[in-house]
Design a protein around this motif. Structure first.
Motif, PDB file in Angstrom:
ATOM      1  N   PRO A   2       0.632  -1.202  -0.192  1.00  0.00           N
ATOM      2  CA  PRO A   2       0.009   0.026  -0.025  1.00  0.00           C
ATOM      3  C   PRO A   2       0.909   1.183  -0.120  1.00  0.00           C
ATOM      4  O   PRO A   2       2.179   1.223   0.366  1.00  0.00           O
ATOM      5  CB  PRO A   2      -0.956   0.010   1.269  1.00  0.00           C
ATOM      6  CG  PRO A   2      -0.061  -0.946   2.177  1.00  0.00           C
ATOM      7  CD  PRO A   2       0.739  -2.018   1.178  1.00  0.00           C
ATOM      8  N   ASP A   3       0.249   2.083  -0.548  1.00  0.00           N
ATOM      9  CA  ASP A   3       1.034   3.411  -0.577  1.00  0.00           C
ATOM     10  C   ASP A   3       1.368   4.168   0.683  1.00  0.00           C
ATOM     11  O   ASP A   3       2.335   4.669   1.166  1.00  0.00           O
ATOM     12  CB  ASP A   3       0.226   4.677  -1.376  1.00  0.00           C
ATOM     13  CG  ASP A   3       0.713   4.845  -2.596  1.00  0.00           C
ATOM     14  OD1 ASP A   3       1.640   4.374  -2.958  1.00  0.00           O
ATOM     15  OD2 ASP A   3       0.075   5.782  -3.248  1.00  0.00           O
ATOM     16  N   GLU A  27      -0.281   8.578   9.359  1.00  0.00           N
ATOM     17  CA  GLU A  27      -0.233   7.871   8.170  1.00  0.00           C
ATOM     18  C   GLU A  27       1.250   7.755   7.878  1.00  0.00           C
ATOM     19  O   GLU A  27       2.164   9.086   7.831  1.00  0.00           O
ATOM     20  CB  GLU A  27      -1.053   8.739   6.904  1.00  0.00           C
ATOM     21  CG  GLU A  27      -2.405   8.876   7.119  1.00  0.00           C
ATOM     22  CD  GLU A  27      -3.113   7.740   6.623  1.00  0.00           C
ATOM     23  OE1 GLU A  27      -2.725   6.931   5.619  1.00  0.00           O
ATOM     24  OE2 GLU A  27      -4.196   7.441   7.029  1.00  0.00           O
ATOM     25  N   VAL A  28       1.724   6.667   7.378  1.00  0.00           N
ATOM     26  CA  VAL A  28       2.991   6.316   7.093  1.00  0.00           C
ATOM     27  C   VAL A  28       3.311   5.435   5.935  1.00  0.00           C
ATOM     28  O   VAL A  28       2.239   4.822   5.400  1.00  0.00           O
ATOM     29  CB  VAL A  28       3.854   5.780   8.095  1.00  0.00           C
ATOM     30  CG1 VAL A  28       3.948   6.525   9.456  1.00  0.00           C
ATOM     31  CG2 VAL A  28       3.450   4.355   8.416  1.00  0.00           C
ATOM     32  N   HIS A  29       4.480   5.743   5.124  1.00  0.00           N
ATOM     33  CA  HIS A  29       4.728   4.924   4.103  1.00  0.00           C
ATOM     34  C   HIS A  29       5.306   3.698   4.505  1.00  0.00           C
ATOM     35  O   HIS A  29       6.373   3.772   5.041  1.00  0.00           O
ATOM     36  CB  HIS A  29       5.691   5.852   3.086  1.00  0.00           C
ATOM     37  CG  HIS A  29       5.117   6.969   2.482  1.00  0.00           C
ATOM     38  ND1 HIS A  29       4.309   6.792   1.446  1.00  0.00           N
ATOM     39  CD2 HIS A  29       5.141   8.340   2.537  1.00  0.00           C
ATOM     40  CE1 HIS A  29       3.881   8.027   0.963  1.00  0.00           C
ATOM     41  NE2 HIS A  29       4.354   8.800   1.660  1.00  0.00           N
ATOM     42  N   PRO A  30       4.990   2.599   4.144  1.00  0.00           N
ATOM     43  CA  PRO A  30       5.462   1.345   4.332  1.00  0.00           C
ATOM     44  C   PRO A  30       6.832   1.103   3.673  1.00  0.00           C
ATOM     45  O   PRO A  30       6.717   1.626   2.215  1.00  0.00           O
ATOM     46  CB  PRO A  30       4.486   0.097   4.102  1.00  0.00           C
ATOM     47  CG  PRO A  30       3.540   0.775   3.098  1.00  0.00           C
ATOM     48  CD  PRO A  30       3.449   2.290   3.446  1.00  0.00           C
ATOM     49  N   PRO A  31       7.817   0.478   3.784  1.00  0.00           N
ATOM     50  CA  PRO A  31       8.027  -0.071   5.186  1.00  0.00           C
ATOM     51  C   PRO A  31       8.420   1.175   6.208  1.00  0.00           C
ATOM     52  O   PRO A  31       9.489   1.595   5.849  1.00  0.00           O
ATOM     53  CB  PRO A  31       8.836  -1.204   5.008  1.00  0.00           C
ATOM     54  CG  PRO A  31       9.703  -0.623   4.095  1.00  0.00           C
ATOM     55  CD  PRO A  31       8.753   0.010   3.030  1.00  0.00           C
ATOM     56  N   ALA A  32       7.681   1.366   7.199  1.00  0.00           N
ATOM     57  CA  ALA A  32       8.109   2.395   8.140  1.00  0.00           C
ATOM     58  C   ALA A  32       8.472   1.514   9.480  1.00  0.00           C
ATOM     59  O   ALA A  32       8.346   0.607   9.836  1.00  0.00           O
ATOM     60  CB  ALA A  32       7.002   3.243   8.472  1.00  0.00           C
ATOM     61  N   THR A  33       9.645   2.283  10.117  1.00  0.00           N
ATOM     62  CA  THR A  33      10.024   1.862  11.580  1.00  0.00           C
ATOM     63  C   THR A  33       9.303   2.498  12.543  1.00  0.00           C
ATOM     64  O   THR A  33       8.764   3.712  12.355  1.00  0.00           O
ATOM     65  CB  THR A  33      11.646   1.787  11.681  1.00  0.00           C
ATOM     66  OG1 THR A  33      11.918   3.234  11.464  1.00  0.00           O
ATOM     67  CG2 THR A  33      12.035   1.002  10.501  1.00  0.00           C
ATOM     68  N   ALA A  34       9.417   2.070  13.725  1.00  0.00           N
ATOM     69  CA  ALA A  34       9.064   2.690  14.978  1.00  0.00           C
ATOM     70  C   ALA A  34       9.821   4.014  14.920  1.00  0.00           C
ATOM     71  O   ALA A  34       9.277   5.103  15.457  1.00  0.00           O
ATOM     72  CB  ALA A  34       9.188   2.017  16.129  1.00  0.00           C
ATOM     73  N   GLN A  35      11.067   4.221  14.531  1.00  0.00           N
ATOM     74  CA  GLN A  35      11.908   5.097  14.667  1.00  0.00           C
ATOM     75  C   GLN A  35      11.437   6.307  13.736  1.00  0.00           C
ATOM     76  O   GLN A  35      11.387   7.758  14.178  1.00  0.00           O
ATOM     77  CB  GLN A  35      13.461   4.948  14.433  1.00  0.00           C
ATOM     78  CG  GLN A  35      14.285   6.152  14.326  1.00  0.00           C
ATOM     79  CD  GLN A  35      14.640   6.428  15.988  1.00  0.00           C
ATOM     80  OE1 GLN A  35      15.067   5.532  16.455  1.00  0.00           O
ATOM     81  NE2 GLN A  35      14.341   7.642  16.337  1.00  0.00           N
ATOM     82  N   THR A  69       9.949  -2.867  12.115  1.00  0.00           N
ATOM     83  CA  THR A  69       9.127  -2.318  11.173  1.00  0.00           C
ATOM     84  C   THR A  69       7.700  -2.430  11.689  1.00  0.00           C
ATOM     85  O   THR A  69       7.540  -3.513  12.258  1.00  0.00           O
ATOM     86  CB  THR A  69       9.076  -3.289   9.943  1.00  0.00           C
ATOM     87  OG1 THR A  69      10.300  -2.990   9.559  1.00  0.00           O
ATOM     88  CG2 THR A  69       8.140  -2.631   8.893  1.00  0.00           C
ATOM     89  N   VAL A  70       6.843  -1.255  11.379  1.00  0.00           N
ATOM     90  CA  VAL A  70       5.557  -1.536  12.014  1.00  0.00           C
ATOM     91  C   VAL A  70       4.434  -1.976  10.891  1.00  0.00           C
ATOM     92  O   VAL A  70       4.975  -2.141   9.861  1.00  0.00           O
ATOM     93  CB  VAL A  70       4.932   0.031  12.414  1.00  0.00           C
ATOM     94  CG1 VAL A  70       5.868   0.545  13.667  1.00  0.00           C
ATOM     95  CG2 VAL A  70       5.177   0.967  11.069  1.00  0.00           C
TER      96      VAL A  70
END
Length: 70
Positions: A2-3, A27-35, A69-70
């Motif tokens: 997903p975007d 809203e975040v762009h995957p792959p996003a981390t907790a950081q 990764t979240v």
């Protein structure tokens, strides 16, 4: 992939006070981390920055590192 994906951030104690809410949606762009998410929160509420080394992070109720990764 997903975007963008929506994540829920839950804050407790002093972090909740600084951010002004106990729960935030981002809203975040995957792959996003907790950081990545933390850095975004610090940009919005700079007072959070001093707590980075003292906080615990959990992803889906399991403790995790900031690099996870979240």
């Amino acid at each position: 992939l997903p975007d963008r994906m929506r994540v829920t951030v839950r804050l407790f104690a002093r972090l909740r006070d600084i951010a002004g809410a106990s729960e935030l949606q981002r809203e975040v762009h995957p792959p996003a981390t907790a950081q990545v998410i933390w850095n975004g929160l610090v940009a919005e509420a700079p007072g959070l920055a001093e707590y980075e080394r003292a906080i615990s992070v959990a992803i889906n109720a399991e403790y995790a590192r900031m690099s996870a990764t979240v």
